[in-house]
Structure formats: structure tokens, C-alpha cells
Design an enzyme around this catalytic site. Structure first.
Site, PDB file in Angstrom:
ATOM      1  N   HIS A 191      -8.110  -4.824  -1.543  1.00 52.03           N
ATOM      2  CA  HIS A 191      -6.874  -4.311  -0.960  1.00 52.03           C
ATOM      3  C   HIS A 191      -6.202  -5.329  -0.047  1.00 52.03           C
ATOM      4  CE1 HIS A 191      -4.254  -0.910  -0.230  1.00 52.03           C
ATOM      5  NE2 HIS A 191      -4.332  -1.088   1.072  1.00 52.03           N
ATOM      6  N   SER A 195       0.847  -1.191   0.000  1.00 49.98           N
ATOM      7  CA  SER A 195       0.000   0.000   0.000  1.00 49.98           C
ATOM      8  C   SER A 195       0.887   1.248   0.000  1.00 49.98           C
ATOM      9  CB  SER A 195      -0.951  -0.035   1.198  1.00 49.98           C
ATOM     10  OG  SER A 195      -1.997   0.898   1.038  1.00 49.98           O
ATOM     11  N   ASP A 229      -9.637  -3.656  -5.603  1.00 51.89           N
ATOM     12  CA  ASP A 229      -9.072  -2.814  -4.554  1.00 51.89           C
ATOM     13  C   ASP A 229      -9.700  -1.421  -4.607  1.00 51.89           C
ATOM     14  OD1 ASP A 229      -7.483  -1.459  -2.715  1.00 51.89           O
ATOM     15  OD2 ASP A 229      -5.646  -2.450  -3.357  1.00 51.89           O
TER      16      ASP A 229
END
Length: 708
Positions: A678, A558, A643
């Protein structure tokens, strides 16, 4: 550097088509983005899907040689997991709540047992371990709910104060757009109504029929409205209780510690605001203190007063203040726990006879107990690097405080401490079959950054490890949002240690390990510190003999994937392989588009590129924009098609452009989970397949022996 598999004829990677596209900033700046076409918000474009599938096929081919190692790693990891495990039960409104797993199943069973004489957390754990489920009431069998679905997650559930009705929020594609469902716990029947497009945050009012929830914007996924639903009514008619018009704020809802109030929290990167209403009559919400730029606060109510954690009045590391019932402004606040330059106040929990305060000092977490008579003490620890924090403390009328503890060698542990007698009870230590903590060593080190800052480093290795500068190392980092990456136990890391590797966490600026200033020094126009800190930690560990200079792997996800992209551009020769999961690599384009989920909330983290100063600074480090003709290390890049936090097209574009510019022959693989978001695939074991695949790729590049 040559790959261990370079003697074999490598498969041919996909070559994405280039299509001219200009990305313009409001003040006139322009950039070419030849792979912008890979963005498809509907996730249906045939050419885009064809490219992602071609990348997956290429990944399959590149990773085929490591399949035996993948299988071995997966088997090792799963063997360290007690499959029929359960959480530590906690008591709430006359019931003991917990989650448990059954052997071979991916998802938890959420359950409860009614309180009675002789029943407590330990006795229920013993019953669960013995397979004795008499008296258990299953709230949610997530295995049943997930049957036939590629992805499934229950984000939150809430039971009415009378214990009779369950509301839960589930997500079936990983995009974190949840749907609320209801079930009668007395009859077992489901209610007909459902509410889609919400966040996983549910709170009941005292009437046992009114549920408060947070509705998301369908495009940006921002939390924009608090609404209430009355059981048995049409959800399309649910009234709006509060609407947030500032798209830099997130919304959340909660109950106060004393159950008297329902709370609406509005928070941005740099400010906060709380509204409260009586839980027995929540018709009107009162603002505790109006929001103000650069004033953050959160609050709870107990013992007839408000207790507030805030950075107001220059309290950079936060302080605690109090306010009486009826308070409506900061003028009503009275200082209680003073601000300290060397101690960050991260949170608190209120009890009848004491207050537990979660703090951070010297780069490590600690818990301070403040008694009503003015005495205070800290809960003891006995390892150099560890993580600890408040656990579930659902009831304030107790002398016992629960807290969690872990380290890089100690599995997750839950203790209960009697604040009057000092007795400490071990409620649970995560069982790890086949693992002996005495065989591993962790250290706390300090690396010096190029500007003189001292960077904490946590490192672990197996006993017998020699610091001769020959070993392989995996270095992890994050460094954003003030999130501290504390040293904890990992069942996956053990497989690396058993193969002679060391594993290190670089506690770089942008996190909050050393207080609020550590965060401020790694955000906005100081963001480059995050990247140079990570590189400086690598240099330090190599210099100290923890790793060979050509056997260092880096790992981040991330915003940590942004870190990976930045170090790949800045110092590619220092890393043999880079592992990057759901990486935020196209910073400028994403932050220029307020329609993308989470963008507007993060202007105070990264800057607003509509302003030339921030545009130019972000452009100076954005990984996608700084790719250039040079030799890059081997890379594993992972993403999820659904995501909602880092859209799949960022890593897809990044890999496509990297292929054009990379002058090395090292493999670069892009793995896209076509049915996940995600957090990767759902389920307890499937994610370990992903981890094993990535780690097997790394081990092959580092020339680490496959067998432990």
C-alpha cells in the site's frame, strides 16, 4: 483536450480479456464484473501477472518521452534531502533514542546513547552531525537487514524495561504481515524464535521476558488476538490473552503513561473499549468501561487516576473525563474538560504539573496547556495555514513539552516549550538544502460548496505567481475516515512551485478539519459531499484566477483514489490529468466480501452493502460501477501487487474497464509495483523515483516547462 505528445504515434495499450462473472448481494441484486478474474489472492496466476506486466510495459512506452524530466525531478528532490540526517533524540529509562541516516543509504539506523551529565537532545544531534558516534549503541541497522530484499520495513521495536532485550517487527513484502524477532542488547546475539503473522505493535511486561503482541487473521489480516510470548519458549504455544470476536474492531496494545498498566485497546469506527492489567503482574485484564454503540473512548493512566477522551453523552467533538483506580463502567466517569461545539479534542498528554491537549478549531490544529492551578493557554503560531501537534514526550516529570510544527512553506520543526518560563527552544528544523522559504507564499482560503458549506483550502505558490487564470494547478484531497489533511511542507512539491504551478489541499468533508460533524457529513449516506466539495474547490480556484480551467490536475491516494475515481466520472472536463495512487475504486464488490482485509472494519465508514439502502447509495458513486462512455482526462494510476489495504485488482479492473468506455485519446497508464504494498516501495529514495515518474507525466500533460 489534446495531449502535448498527440502528434506522435501512441503505443497500443493492453486489452484485458473479458470473462462473464456475476457479483450477487445477499438480498438478490446482481452486477456483471467482466474483469473479476483479475483477482488472484495468491498473486501467482499467469494470465493476471501477464496483464499487469503488459500494463507496466505500456506505461514504460507512454512515459519514455518524459524520462529526462523524471531524472531531473528526482535529482532536484534528492538534492533537497540532507542525506546524513538524524531525528531529535528523546530520553527513556536512562537512554537517548534516535534514528539516523547515512549518505547514500535508503534505510535508517536506530540507535541510542546512555544518559550522562552534559548529554541532551542538542548535544547528541551535534555529535551525530559531526560524525562522532562514540558511545552510540546501534539497535537496528535497517540497511543491513534490508540487503538483498526488494521490500523491507521495520514497523515497530520495543526494548525491555531493563534495557537489555530488543524485540522488533519486520515486513519483507509490503503486505503488512509482520514477523517478530528478538536480540540480546548485551551480547548482540539473536534469539532463535520468531513469530509471524502479527501487527507491528509490541509491549513488554515488567519482568523483562514477557512480550505482548497482536496476532492477525491470516486471510482478512484483521487484528484478532492479543497473545504473550516468554523469551526462550516455543511461540506456537503462546497463550491467548484476549480474542476479539467482533470483526468490526481493531486491536492495539500499549503501556499507560505512568508505566503501571498494560493496555488493550479495541476500537471500531463508532465505539471503543479498553482493558488494563498491572504491568508487573499482567495475568488478568479488567474492562475500564464496556463497549457501547456510538460511544468512543480512549484512556491513559497517570497521577493515580484515569483520564479519558470520549464522545459519550452527546459530546460530538469529544471531551475529557476522569475516573478513579478500579473504575469499571461509565458511571465512574467525572467530567473534566467540557465538550465544545467549536473545538474538537483530538488527543492529550499527561505531565506532572500540566496537561497538553491537542485540539482543532477553525480548521487548524492547536495545542492547549492546562496547568494544575487552573490556568490555561495556547501555544502561539504565526502563519495562516500550518500543522502542529504533540511530539515525542516520553517522560512526564518535566516542565518542557515537545511539539512539532510545519506549514506549506516551513519544513518540519520540533520545538520544546517550558510551560513555566515560556522559553521556547528550537530542537530541530528539517534541513532542506537549496530551499529558501522566503521565496514562497501560502494562503488559507474558503470555498463555498454548492450547499453553502464553507470549505477550507490551503494553497502555496512561489513569489511572483500571478492570479491571472493561466497557471497550472495540482489539487490534492482525501476526505475519509475523519483523517485531516493538514498543510505541511513537502520536498517534492517545491519542484512544482518552481515551475510556476500552485499546489492546493482541499479540506473536504469526510475529513475532520472542522470537527466531528465535518466527518459525519462526508461518510455513509453523505459520502457524495466529499466528491462535490472537491469539484467545488476546483471551480473556486479557477474562478479566483489560481489556475487555467484546462490546466488543473487532481491527486489522491487510497480512499483519496476513490475521490479521484468519483470526480473523473462526475466532472471529467474539469481536470486535465488525474493522479490516483492505490485507489479504492471497486467499492461495492469489495465491501460485499468480508474475506478481504479491512472490509468488515469499515461498514460504519461506507455502509454495509448487504443492506439495500447502502448498496444502492454506494453503487451510485463507486468509480468502477459508474464508468461510462465519455471523454476522460489523462490518468496515472498506481498500485502495489502486495497491497493489503486496497487490493491490486481494484485499480487493475478499473483501468481495464476504463479503456473499454473512454472516448478520449488521452493516455491512461497503470503502474504496478510488483514487489510493494500500500505504501509503495520501501526505502528513503526509491519512493521519490515513483513520485518523479508520476509528476513528470503530469507536467507533460499540463504543458509545464521541464526546467525549473
Amino acid at each position: 483536450m489534446s495531449s502535448p505528445t498527440s502528434a506522435q504515434t501512441p503505443p497500443t495499450p493492453p486489452d484485458a480479456e473479458k470473462k462473464p462473472h456475476v457479483v450477487r448481494a445477499p438480498f438478490g441484486a446482481e452486477r456483471q464484473d467482466e474483469y473479476y478474474w483479475l483477482r488472484d489472492d495468491s498473486r501467482k496466476d499467469a494470465a493476471m501477472l501477464g496483464y499487469l506486466n503488459a500494463e507496466n510495459a505500456y506505461a514504460d512506452a507512454v512515459l519514455a518521452s518524459s524520462t529526462p524530466v523524471q531524472d531531473k525531478l528526482y535529482d532536484e528532490i534528492v538534492a533537497r534531502i540532507k542525506q546524513d540526517d538524524a531525528s531529535v533524540p528523546y530520553r527513556d529509562r536512562g537512554y537517548w533514542y534516535y534514528a539516523r541516516f547515512e549518505t547514500g543509504k535508503d534505510y535508517p539506523i536506530h540507535a541510542r546513547r546512555k544518559d550522562a551529565p552534559g548529554i541532551d537532545a542538542l548535544s547528541i544531534q551535534q555529535a551525530n552531525a559531526a560524525g562522532d558516534f562514540a558511545g552510540e549503541e546501534v539497535l537496528l541497522d535497517v540497511n543491513r537487514l534490508a540487503a538483498g530484499k526488494d521490500y523491507y520495513s521495520v514497523g515497530d521495536y520495543a526494548v525491555t524495561p531493563d534495557n537489555a532485550v530488543l524485540a522488533y517487527a519486520d515486513d519483507s513484502n509490503g503486505r503488512r504481515q509482520y514477523t517478530i524477532r528478538f536480540r540480546n542488547l548485551v551480547t548482540g546475539d539473536a534469539y532463535p524464535e520468531t513469530i509471524a503473522g502479527v501487527s507491528p505493535n509490541l509491549v513488554w511486561a515488567d519482568d523483562n521476558k514477557t512480550l505482548f503482541y497482536v496476532e492477525n487473521d491470516p486471510e482478512t489480516l484483521l487484528t484478532v488476538r492479543v497473545k504473550k510470548h516468554v523469551l526462550g519458549t516455543d511461540p506456537t504455544l503462546d497463550p491467548v490473552v484476549y480474542e476479539e470476536h467482533d470483526d468490526s474492531f481493531y486491536l492495539g496494545i500499549d503501556r499507560s503513561r505512568d508505566e503501571r498498566y498494560l493496555l488493550i485497546h479495541a476500537s471500531s469506527t463508532v465505539s471503543g473499549e479498553l482493558r488494563y492489567a498491572p504491568a508487573n503482574d499482567p495475568r488478568e485484564f479488567t474492562v475500564l468501561a464496556p463497549r457501547a454503540r456510538d460511544v468512543e473512548y480512549d484512556a491513559d493512566h497517570f497521577g493515580g487516576r484515569w483520564v479519558i477522551r470520549t464522545n459519550a453523552d452527546g459530546a460530538t467533538n469529544f471531551k475529557l473525563v476522569t475516573a478513579a483506580d478500579g473504575a469499571t463502567s461509565r458511571k465512574d466517569w467525572q467530567d473534566w474538560i467540557a465538550h465544545r461545539d467549536d473545538v474538537l479534542v483530538e488527543g492529550f498528554e499527561l505531565f506532572d504539573g500540566f496537561t497538553a491537549i491537542a485540539e482543532r478549531s477553525g480548521g487548524l490544529e492547536r495545542l492547549r496547556l492546562l496547568h494544575t492551578d487552573g490556568r490555561e493557554d495556547h501555544i502561539a503560531t504565526d502563519e495562516p495555514a500550518y500543522s502542529m501537534g504533540l511530539d515525542v514526550n516520553s517522560e512526564p516529570a518535566t516542565d518542557w513539552v515537545r511539539y512539532s510544527y510545519t506549514s506549506m512553506t516551513t519544513p518540519a520543526t520540533v520545538y520544546a516549550l517550558n510551560v513555566k518560563t515560556g522559553e521556547r527552544r528550537l530542537l530541530k528544523r528539517q534541513p532542506v538544502p537549496g530551499y529558501d522559504p522566503a521565496q514562497y507564499v501560502s494562503e488559507r482560503l474558503w470555498a463555498t460548496a454548492r450547499d453553502g458549506a464553507k470549505i477550507p483550502v490551503s494553497i502555496v505558490y512561489r513569489k511572483g505567481f500571478e492570479k491571472t487564470g493561466k497557471a497550472a494547478l495540482l489539487q490534492y484531497g482525501y476526505g475519509s475516515y475523519g483523517m485531516s489533511m493538514d498543510p505541511g511542507f513537502s520536498v517534492t512539491t517545491v519542484s512544482l512551485l518552481d515551475r510556476g504551478m500552485a499546489y492546493a489541499i482541499a479540506h473536504i468533508r469526510g475529513g475532520q478539519e472542522l470537527g466531528r460533524k465535518w466527518y459525519e457529513d462526508g461518510k455513509l449516506l453523505n459520502k457524495q459531499n466529499t466528491f462535490t466539495d472537491f469539484i467545488d474547490v476546483t471551480d473556486f480556484l479557477v474562478k479566483e484566477g489560481y489556475a487555467a480551467p484546462d490546466r488543473v490536475a487532481a491527486y489522491g491516494g487510497s480512499a483519496g483514489g476513490l475521490l479521484m475515481g468519483a470526480i473523473a466520472n462526475m466532472a471529467p472536463q474539469k481536470y486535465r490529468v488525474i493522479l490516483s495512487q492505490v485507489p479504492f475504486v471497486d467499492v461495492v464488490t469489495t465491501m460485499l466480501d468480508p474475506s478481504i482485509p479491512l472490509t468488515t472494519n469499515e461498514y460504519d465508514e461506507w455502509g454495509n452493502p448487504e443492506q439495500p439502502e447502502y448498496y444502492q447509495y454506494m453503487l451510485s458513486y463507486s468509480p468502477y460501477d459508474n464508468l461510462r462512455g465519455q471523454a476522460y482526462p489523462a490518468m496515472f494510476v498506481g498500485t502495489g501487487l502486495w497491497d493489503s489495504q486496497v487490493q491490486y485488482w481494484e485499480p487493475a479492473k478499473y483501468v481495464a474497464r476504463l479503456r473499454d468506455l473512454n472516448t478520449s485519446a488521452e493516455p491512461v497508464v497503470l503502474r504496478t509495483n510488483m514487489d510493494a504494498g500500500h505504501g509503495g516501495k520501501s526505502g528513503r529514495f526509491r519512493r521519490y523515483r515513483e513520485q518523479a515518474e508520476m509528476y513528470a507525466f503530469m507536467l507533460e500533460q499540463l504543458d509545464v516547462a521541464a526546467a525549473g
